[in-house]
Structures are given as structure tokens and as C-alpha cells.
Design an enzyme around this catalytic site. Structure first.
Site, PDB file in Angstrom:
ATOM      1  N   CYS A  94       0.834  -1.205   0.000  1.00 12.99           N
ATOM      2  CA  CYS A  94       0.000   0.000   0.000  1.00 12.99           C
ATOM      3  C   CYS A  94       0.866   1.250   0.000  1.00 12.99           C
ATOM      4  O   CYS A  94       2.000   1.232   0.468  1.00 12.99           O
ATOM      5  CB  CYS A  94      -0.889   0.060   1.252  1.00 12.99           C
ATOM      6  SG  CYS A  94      -1.686  -1.468   1.709  1.00 12.99           S
ATOM      7  N   ASP A  95       0.299   2.332  -0.502  1.00  9.61           N
ATOM      8  CA  ASP A  95       0.937   3.639  -0.389  1.00  9.61           C
ATOM      9  C   ASP A  95      -0.140   4.709  -0.393  1.00  9.61           C
ATOM     10  O   ASP A  95      -1.114   4.613  -1.150  1.00  9.61           O
ATOM     11  CB  ASP A  95       1.914   3.883  -1.534  1.00  9.61           C
ATOM     12  CG  ASP A  95       2.754   5.132  -1.300  1.00  9.61           C
ATOM     13  OD1 ASP A  95       3.355   5.237  -0.216  1.00  9.61           O
ATOM     14  OD2 ASP A  95       2.803   5.999  -2.189  1.00  9.61           O
ATOM     15  N   THR A  96       0.033   5.715   0.443  1.00 13.36           N
ATOM     16  CA  THR A  96      -0.949   6.796   0.566  1.00 13.36           C
ATOM     17  C   THR A  96      -0.244   8.144   0.483  1.00 13.36           C
ATOM     18  O   THR A  96       0.801   8.336   1.107  1.00 13.36           O
ATOM     19  CB  THR A  96      -1.702   6.699   1.907  1.00 13.36           C
ATOM     20  OG1 THR A  96      -2.392   5.445   1.980  1.00 13.36           O
ATOM     21  CG2 THR A  96      -2.722   7.833   2.041  1.00 13.36           C
TER      22      THR A  96
END
Length: 232
Positions: A94-96
Site C-alpha cells: 500500500c501507499d498513501t
């Protein structure tokens, strides 16, 4: 409804029961959100430095999806090379990031950086993007790319990688200097994209959102669950 999560009673939940599921993130927020599926994920954080050149990506969505893919692939390859244990069935990366206009905001580097971010977000409408990539044992797959999912290239056999991104519009309140300084004193901003956490003390800074709340937290739960149900 199952006490431990409705996914456990689905076909996919039964398929994944007892298999090695890995979340390639050390974020306690993501760990708590993904736990709501009822599936048990092992936590093995990626060591990827997140040093990609943002200018090389046409959009923030492409940027977070590439970061998520690299994290998921890195952890999968590490586990396969180590051997000696159960091979992973699913590895989730994941990456935000937060975007304000054309600018991508990641985690603040220090207190001054966090203060600058919060001042820039005050009274703004900004967006939170999260990319999710799933490296999955190809023997488990029966679905494929669709309007939600993209198939992403990986460099080894036996697994396929699918990913998606989500975007939430956030209306930030007008933040006084006093409120910003009080929030900085909580030490909450420093490991969060954009310098605030909606699920914690930072919730008082946000006027309203349009889109997935969990996406702002860092893990778009609905789209993730829907993706698993469609792929497996």
C-alpha cells in the site's frame, strides 16, 4: 454475521483460511483496518525507500500504485528467497499520499515540515490517494482485470499482481496557529501523509469528506474486499 469478520464465512474466506497472508506495511492503522475483514495477515513491512521521482508519473494515482506494487513485490521475493516456510498466498502492498493542487504531500520530515503542510491544507479542499497492490499465487486466481483492477507486471513466475487506487476528497477546516501548534504537540502528524491522521486527534481538523473514510486512514477497505471477492 461472524464475530471475527464477515469475510471468514465467504467462499474466499474459506479458500484463504490457513494460507499465508502478508501485509507489507508496518502501519498500525492499516493493520487495524485490514483486520476488519476477519482474515489473519502477517505483518512484514517493506523496506522500500519510497524514493521514486514523482515528476515521472502522470498522476498521483499512478505514483501510489507503483509504490504499492514495489512494496508487495519486494516482500514476496524476500519470502520466496528465504524459503523454509509456507509460501505466501497473498501479499498486499500500500501507499498513501495527499495532494493539494498538483503537489504531492507525503509524510512530513520534521515538525517544521508538518507545520508547513498543515498551514497549506488549512481551509483547503485536497485529495487523499491510496494505491493497493496484491501479489497473489496464480493457482488461487479465477478472476482478472476489470473496471476496478489493473494487472501489474512482475518479474517472477507463479504469482500475478493486481492493483487499484482510490481517491477521497477532504475539506479541511480553517486551522488557527493555536490549533496547529496544539496538534503538533500530540506527535501524531509525523508518520502520516499530509501531516494529519483523520482517525486520531486530527479528526477535529477535518470539516467533511467525500469518498471512502478508510482510504484517508490509509487502506480502502471496501475496494480491497471487493477486489478479493472478484479475483479469487
Amino acid at each position: 454475521m461472524e464475530k471475527d469478520g464477515i469475510m471468514l464465512s465467504t467462499r474466499v474466506g474459506k479458500l484463504l483460511c490457513g494460507r499465508r497472508l502478508v501485509l507489507a506495511s508496518g502501519s498500525p492503522r492499516r493493520r487495524n483496518v485490514i483486520a476488519q475483514t476477519g482474515l489473519t495477515f502477517e505483518i512484514i513491512p517493506s523496506t522500500f525507500a519510497e524514493d521514486l521521482d514523482k515528476s515521472q508519473f502522470p498522476s498521483a494515482a499512478d505514483y501510489v500504485l507503483e509504490n504499492a506494487k514495489i512494496k508487495a513485490i519486494e516482500v514476496t521475493e524476500k519470502l520466496l528467497k528465504e524459503g523454509g516456510g509456507k509460501a505466501p498466498a497473498v501479499v498486499v502492498g500500500c501507499d498513501t499520499v495527499v495532494t493539494l493542487g498538483d503537489k504531492i504531500l507525503e509524510k512530513p520530515s520534521d515538525k517544521d515540515d508538518a507545520r508547513t503542510m498543515l498551514k497549506s491544507l488549512s481551509g483547503s479542499i485536497h485529495h487523499v490517494y491510496t494505491g493497493v497492490a496484491m501479489v497473489i499465487d496464480e493457482n488461487l486466481l479465477h478472476g482478472g482485470p476489470n473496471s476496478l483492477l489493473q494487472e501489474l507486471n512482475i518479474g517472477f513466475q507463479g504469482y500475478r499482481c493486481h492493483g487499484f487506487w482510490d481517491r477521497t476528497e477532504v475539506h479541511m477546516g480553517e486551522l488557527s496557529n493555536e490549533l496547529i501548534e496544539s496538534y503538533l504537540a500530540t506527535n501524531e502528524p509525523y508518520d502520516k501523509a499530509g501531516g494529519y491522521g483523520i482517525q486520531g486527534y486530527g479528526g477535529v481538523l477535518v470539516e467533511r469528506i467525500s469518498g471512502c473514510y478508510y482510504n484517508v486512514v490509509g487502506f480502502p477497505l471496501y475496494k480491497f474486499t471487493k477486489s478479493l471477492l472478484e479475483l479469487l
